[in-house]
Design a protein around this motif. Structure first.
Motif, PDB file in Angstrom:
ATOM      1  N   ARG A 128       0.985  -1.280   0.046  1.00 39.68           N
ATOM      2  CA  ARG A 128      -0.097  -0.006  -0.172  1.00 39.68           C
ATOM      3  C   ARG A 128       0.980   1.355   0.048  1.00 39.68           C
ATOM      4  N   ARG A 129       2.076   1.266  -0.504  1.00 40.60           N
ATOM      5  CA  ARG A 129       2.809   2.465  -0.819  1.00 40.60           C
ATOM      6  C   ARG A 129       2.343   3.323  -1.560  1.00 40.60           C
ATOM      7  N   CYS A 130       1.605   2.882  -2.736  1.00 38.94           N
ATOM      8  CA  CYS A 130       1.080   3.724  -3.828  1.00 38.94           C
ATOM      9  C   CYS A 130      -0.496   4.289  -3.371  1.00 38.94           C
ATOM     10  N   PHE A 131      -0.605   4.529  -2.106  1.00 38.09           N
ATOM     11  CA  PHE A 131      -2.025   4.765  -1.886  1.00 38.09           C
ATOM     12  C   PHE A 131      -2.397   6.207  -2.344  1.00 38.09           C
ATOM     13  N   ASN A 132      -1.464   6.986  -2.527  1.00 32.61           N
ATOM     14  CA  ASN A 132      -1.599   8.448  -2.882  1.00 32.61           C
ATOM     15  C   ASN A 132      -1.385   8.924  -4.367  1.00 32.61           C
ATOM     16  N   LEU A 133      -0.894   7.887  -5.061  1.00 33.18           N
ATOM     17  CA  LEU A 133      -0.713   8.012  -6.621  1.00 33.18           C
ATOM     18  C   LEU A 133      -2.249   8.354  -7.145  1.00 33.18           C
ATOM     19  N   CYS A 134      -2.417   7.520  -8.465  1.00 29.82           N
ATOM     20  CA  CYS A 134      -3.553   7.655  -9.321  1.00 29.82           C
ATOM     21  C   CYS A 134      -4.698   6.932  -8.620  1.00 29.82           C
ATOM     22  N   ASN A 135      -5.770   7.029  -8.981  1.00 31.47           N
ATOM     23  CA  ASN A 135      -7.116   6.683  -8.316  1.00 31.47           C
ATOM     24  C   ASN A 135      -7.280   4.871  -8.588  1.00 31.47           C
ATOM     25  N   SER A 136      -6.283   4.296  -9.215  1.00 32.45           N
ATOM     26  CA  SER A 136      -6.395   2.709  -9.397  1.00 32.45           C
ATOM     27  C   SER A 136      -5.915   2.168  -7.905  1.00 32.45           C
ATOM     28  N   PHE A 137      -5.015   2.777  -7.162  1.00 34.09           N
ATOM     29  CA  PHE A 137      -4.834   2.086  -5.913  1.00 34.09           C
ATOM     30  C   PHE A 137      -5.897   2.273  -4.719  1.00 34.09           C
ATOM     31  N   PRO A 138      -6.564   3.736  -4.555  1.00 30.88           N
ATOM     32  CA  PRO A 138      -7.298   3.670  -3.603  1.00 30.88           C
ATOM     33  C   PRO A 138      -8.621   2.799  -3.945  1.00 30.88           C
ATOM     34  N   LYS A 139      -8.979   2.674  -5.261  1.00 29.01           N
ATOM     35  CA  LYS A 139      -9.998   1.856  -5.808  1.00 29.01           C
ATOM     36  C   LYS A 139      -9.758   0.441  -5.473  1.00 29.01           C
ATOM     37  N   LEU A 140      -8.604   0.184  -5.757  1.00 27.19           N
ATOM     38  CA  LEU A 140      -8.096  -1.355  -5.494  1.00 27.19           C
ATOM     39  C   LEU A 140      -8.089  -1.710  -3.858  1.00 27.19           C
ATOM     40  N   PHE A 141      -7.659  -0.640  -3.032  1.00 30.30           N
ATOM     41  CA  PHE A 141      -7.783  -1.031  -1.610  1.00 30.30           C
ATOM     42  C   PHE A 141      -9.216  -1.001  -1.000  1.00 30.30           C
ATOM     43  N   GLU A 142      -9.845  -0.053  -1.664  1.00 33.19           N
ATOM     44  CA  GLU A 142     -11.372   0.063  -1.273  1.00 33.19           C
ATOM     45  C   GLU A 142     -11.938  -1.401  -1.694  1.00 33.19           C
ATOM     46  N   LEU A 143     -11.814  -1.987  -2.732  1.00 30.97           N
ATOM     47  CA  LEU A 143     -12.402  -3.070  -2.827  1.00 30.97           C
ATOM     48  C   LEU A 143     -11.999  -4.261  -2.134  1.00 30.97           C
ATOM     49  N   ILE A 144     -10.608  -4.286  -1.842  1.00 32.38           N
ATOM     50  CA  ILE A 144     -10.296  -5.370  -0.937  1.00 32.38           C
ATOM     51  C   ILE A 144     -10.654  -5.189   0.580  1.00 32.38           C
ATOM     52  N   ASP A 145     -10.911  -4.073   1.028  1.00 31.56           N
ATOM     53  CA  ASP A 145     -11.302  -3.753   2.297  1.00 31.56           C
ATOM     54  C   ASP A 145     -13.014  -4.209   2.475  1.00 31.56           C
ATOM     55  N   LYS A 146     -13.577  -4.157   1.225  1.00 26.34           N
ATOM     56  CA  LYS A 146     -14.938  -4.553   1.465  1.00 26.34           C
ATOM     57  C   LYS A 146     -15.267  -5.890   1.086  1.00 26.34           C
ATOM     58  N   ALA A 147     -14.319  -6.702   0.648  1.00 19.94           N
ATOM     59  CA  ALA A 147     -14.300  -8.035   0.337  1.00 19.94           C
ATOM     60  C   ALA A 147     -14.949  -8.827   1.263  1.00 19.94           C
ATOM     61  N   ASN A 149     -13.647 -11.485   3.125  1.00 15.62           N
ATOM     62  CA  ASN A 149     -12.709 -11.825   4.018  1.00 15.62           C
ATOM     63  C   ASN A 149     -11.603 -10.901   3.911  1.00 15.62           C
ATOM     64  N   GLY A 150     -11.731  -9.673   3.293  1.00 11.00           N
ATOM     65  CA  GLY A 150     -10.626  -8.505   3.316  1.00 11.00           C
ATOM     66  C   GLY A 150      -9.354  -9.048   2.579  1.00 11.00           C
ATOM     67  N   GLU A 151      -9.319  -9.981   1.755  1.00  6.34           N
ATOM     68  CA  GLU A 151      -8.395 -10.312   1.078  1.00  6.34           C
ATOM     69  C   GLU A 151      -8.683 -10.339  -0.623  1.00  6.34           C
ATOM     70  N   VAL A 152      -7.660 -10.421  -1.136  1.00  2.76           N
ATOM     71  CA  VAL A 152      -7.604 -10.578  -2.760  1.00  2.76           C
ATOM     72  C   VAL A 152      -8.424 -11.880  -3.275  1.00  2.76           C
ATOM     73  N   ASP A 153      -8.205 -12.943  -2.787  1.00  2.00           N
ATOM     74  CA  ASP A 153      -8.919 -14.181  -3.251  1.00  2.00           C
ATOM     75  C   ASP A 153     -10.365 -14.174  -3.085  1.00  2.00           C
ATOM     76  N   SER A 154     -11.044 -13.146  -2.354  1.00  2.00           N
ATOM     77  CA  SER A 154     -12.351 -13.292  -2.291  1.00  2.00           C
ATOM     78  C   SER A 154     -13.035 -12.134  -3.053  1.00  2.00           C
ATOM     79  N   LEU A 155     -12.040 -11.331  -4.067  1.00  2.00           N
ATOM     80  CA  LEU A 155     -12.504 -10.216  -5.029  1.00  2.00           C
ATOM     81  C   LEU A 155     -12.937 -10.933  -5.982  1.00  2.00           C
TER      82      LEU A 155
END
Length: 562
Positions: A128-147, A149-155
């Motif tokens: 998560r070092r790229c959280f403040n770059l383009c909107n791809s990363f906030p979007k990705l982390f938001e999706l994961i946090d709402k998954a 089990n909070g992990e990528v494998d449940s996306l």
């Protein structure tokens, strides 16, 4: 205790203070033990190593013949990195990028692409070092946090498109943030993965363009480049990548500047008037997605921008005796059709210092097509432009581009698409960005100093200029102008080329730090003080100027640093 690093450091300082001897307390002893908690990144590393061991046990053979192009190109990059590391006394190799294997059918395998996206997203989730770059990363982390089990494998794989759509291909995550780029074993190149996702939308077009070419890479980056390692997760019903269909013919026409440009510049005033009309903009929004509030470049007749303006300063004696330099000035599509002034200004500065200049424009470099995933189209342009400029290269000309994005295409992107095309590689070695080129000429004894300019300049360091990795050349150049005060802004403008005109509000959000800095300089200037907003990227300068106006700061001229 499981604590964030900052909190742990603060607690350590408090405990160390308590452990010091005092007048009423005997000397104490403090021992602090740290045990890093396994992150998603470390779990991904374990999975990769396990997959490597499994692949070794299966007796996988070495790379096949069709990987030779990619292997040779990568080997050269590794050797260059190793040489750089040796010269600097380091034991680590320099980062490098793998060729884009758009000529391999596996590159367009949606199942393999999904596995690779999950693997990379899992590493990004743990970092998560790229959280403040383009909107791809906030979007990705938001999706994961709402998954679930909070992990990528449940996306849900259908959500991956929303992450790819937000990427502007600025390369800042690769250049400045990511610690896992090659040669790290995680082998992360987030922008090129998003490019691969977009290329899958046009897989039939790209595959047809690659058919019969012997200068393209046929070794897939990601899972195939690492010997078949895959994201190790239990199969589930949400593992079905949904790649959207190609864009419409009108949307593709929008970025075909060599078709639209001549039509728009035939009657430039009428074109600009129409583009300023809200009703026309609503129609464009419905047809091709151009935001109603987006600022689009004005059009000018080609001969107003591409014709050098300082021919009277040419001096044959200076040219041959003092500065035997010759430049083929690549005017780019923005200079050819939008008349941003950079071409004439660059020619004037070069000729004033005895450099022979010839303005050339075979066609657009293909950056708009690159953003859309039309890799076959871009490769064709690279081949044709390299052949058109070959006579200049043979005569010892330097090829200089007036726009940072186009310089990046010539120097880095084309060689990655056509790693075995010797002419493209030769062109890359002879190409320069205008600010890089002038910053080097400034050091020459025959350089003529600029006239004093009592003004302030907000100088934006464009993302693609940073990706060139040539230093802040524009700042070095403007530092030679007497009486000019320069305020450097090293943050993304948020524009992102053709992406920016379709996502104006998101672009303003991403570019808020740069816009805010420029607005403060504009607002603090004296009433009669001249202030410029400059950037190596003409679209970024225009976007920042637009943002400054939205913050109710005084409107300022946006220009090229040159």
């Amino acid at each position: 205790l499981c604590l964030p690093p900052t909190t742990a450091n603060s607690l350590t300082m408090v405990l160390a203070r308590l452990a010091r001897p005092s007048s009423n307390r005997r000397g104490g002893c403090l021992r602090i033990f740290y045990r890093p908690v396994a992150s998603a990144a470390s779990r991904a590393a374990a999975r990769l190593k396990a997959a490597e061991r499994a692949a070794a046990q299966e007796g996988e053979s070495g790379a096949s013949k069709n990987t030779a192009a990619s292997a040779s190109h990568t080997k050269r990059q590794k050797n260059q990195g190793a040489a750089a590391a040796t010269s600097s006394g380091s034991n680590t190799s320099s980062p490098f990028r793998r060729p884009v294997a758009w000529g391999d059918k596996r590159f367009y395998d949606e199942s393999a692409l999904e596995e690779e996206m999950r693997r990379v997203f899992d590493v990004c989730h743990g970092c998560r070092r790229c959280f403040n770059l383009c909107n791809s990363f906030p979007k990705l982390f938001e999706l994961i946090d709402k998954a679930p089990n909070g992990e990528v494998d449940s996306l849900d794989a259908e959500s991956f498109g929303s992450v790819a759509d937000e990427c502007t291909l600025c390369d800042m995550c690769f250049i400045e943030k990511c610690p896992y780029v090659p040669p790290h074993e995680f082998d992360i190149d987030f922008p090129k993965l998003m490019l691969r996702y977009r290329a899958v939308q046009h897989k039939w077009e790209n595959a047809e363009a690659a058919e019969g070419r012997d200068d393209v890479s046929r070794s897939v980056t990601g899972e195939a480049a690492r010997g078949g390692r895959r994201f190790l997760a239990d199969p589930s019903t949400n593992r079905k990548l949904a790649v959207p269909p190609p864009e419409s013919a009108l949307e593709r026409l929008l970025v075909d500047v060599d078709t639209v440009g001549p039509l728009a510049t035939a009657l430039p005033r009428a074109t600009d008037t129409a583009l300023a009309n809200r009703a026309v903009r609503r129609v464009l929004k419905a047809l091709v997605g151009v935001d109603v509030d987006a600022r689009v470049p004005a059009y000018r007749k080609p001969n107003q921008s591409s014709k050098p303006v300082a021919k009277e300063t040419r001096n044959a004696e200076i040219l041959h005796a003092r500065a035997p330099r010759r430049v083929a000035l690549y005017s780019t599509c923005t200079g050819e059709y939008n008349g941003n002034g950079a071409v004439g200004a660059a020619a004037a500065v070069l000729e004033r210092n005895g450099v022979h200049v010839e303005v050339v424009y075979p066609e657009c470099c293909g950056m708009p097509q690159m953003e859309g995933g039309h890799l076959g189209d871009v490769a064709g342009r690279a081949d044709r432009i390299a052949k058109a400029l070959e006579p200049y290269l043979s005569q010892g000309f330097d090829v200089v581009s007036v726009t940072a994005s186009c310089s990046l295409m010539l120097k880095q992107e084309w060689p990655l698409l056509l790693p075995e095309n010797k002419l493209v590689q030769r062109l890359a070695e002879s190409s320069h960005d205008i600010h890089e080129y002038l910053a080097n000429i400034v050091k020459e004894p025959w350089w003529k100093p600029a006239n004093p300019l009592s003004a302030r300049a907000v100088l934006h360091f464009a993302c693609h200029a940073r990706a060139l990795n040539t230093g802040h050349s524009a700042r070095s150049l403007l530092a030679t102008v007497p009486d000019l005060s320069v305020e450097a802004v090293v943050r993304c403008s948020g524009h992102g080329g053709s992406w920016g005109v379709k996502h104006t509000e998101t672009a303003m959000k991403v570019g808020a730090p740069a816009i805010s800095r420029a607005a403060k300089v504009s607002a603090s200037a004296a009433e009669n003080e001249q202030v410029f907003i400059a950037s190596e990227c003409p679209l970024a300068a225009k976007h920042i100027a637009h943002g400054v106006e939205r913050e109710n700061a005084p409107s300022r001229a946006h220009v090229s640093p040159v």
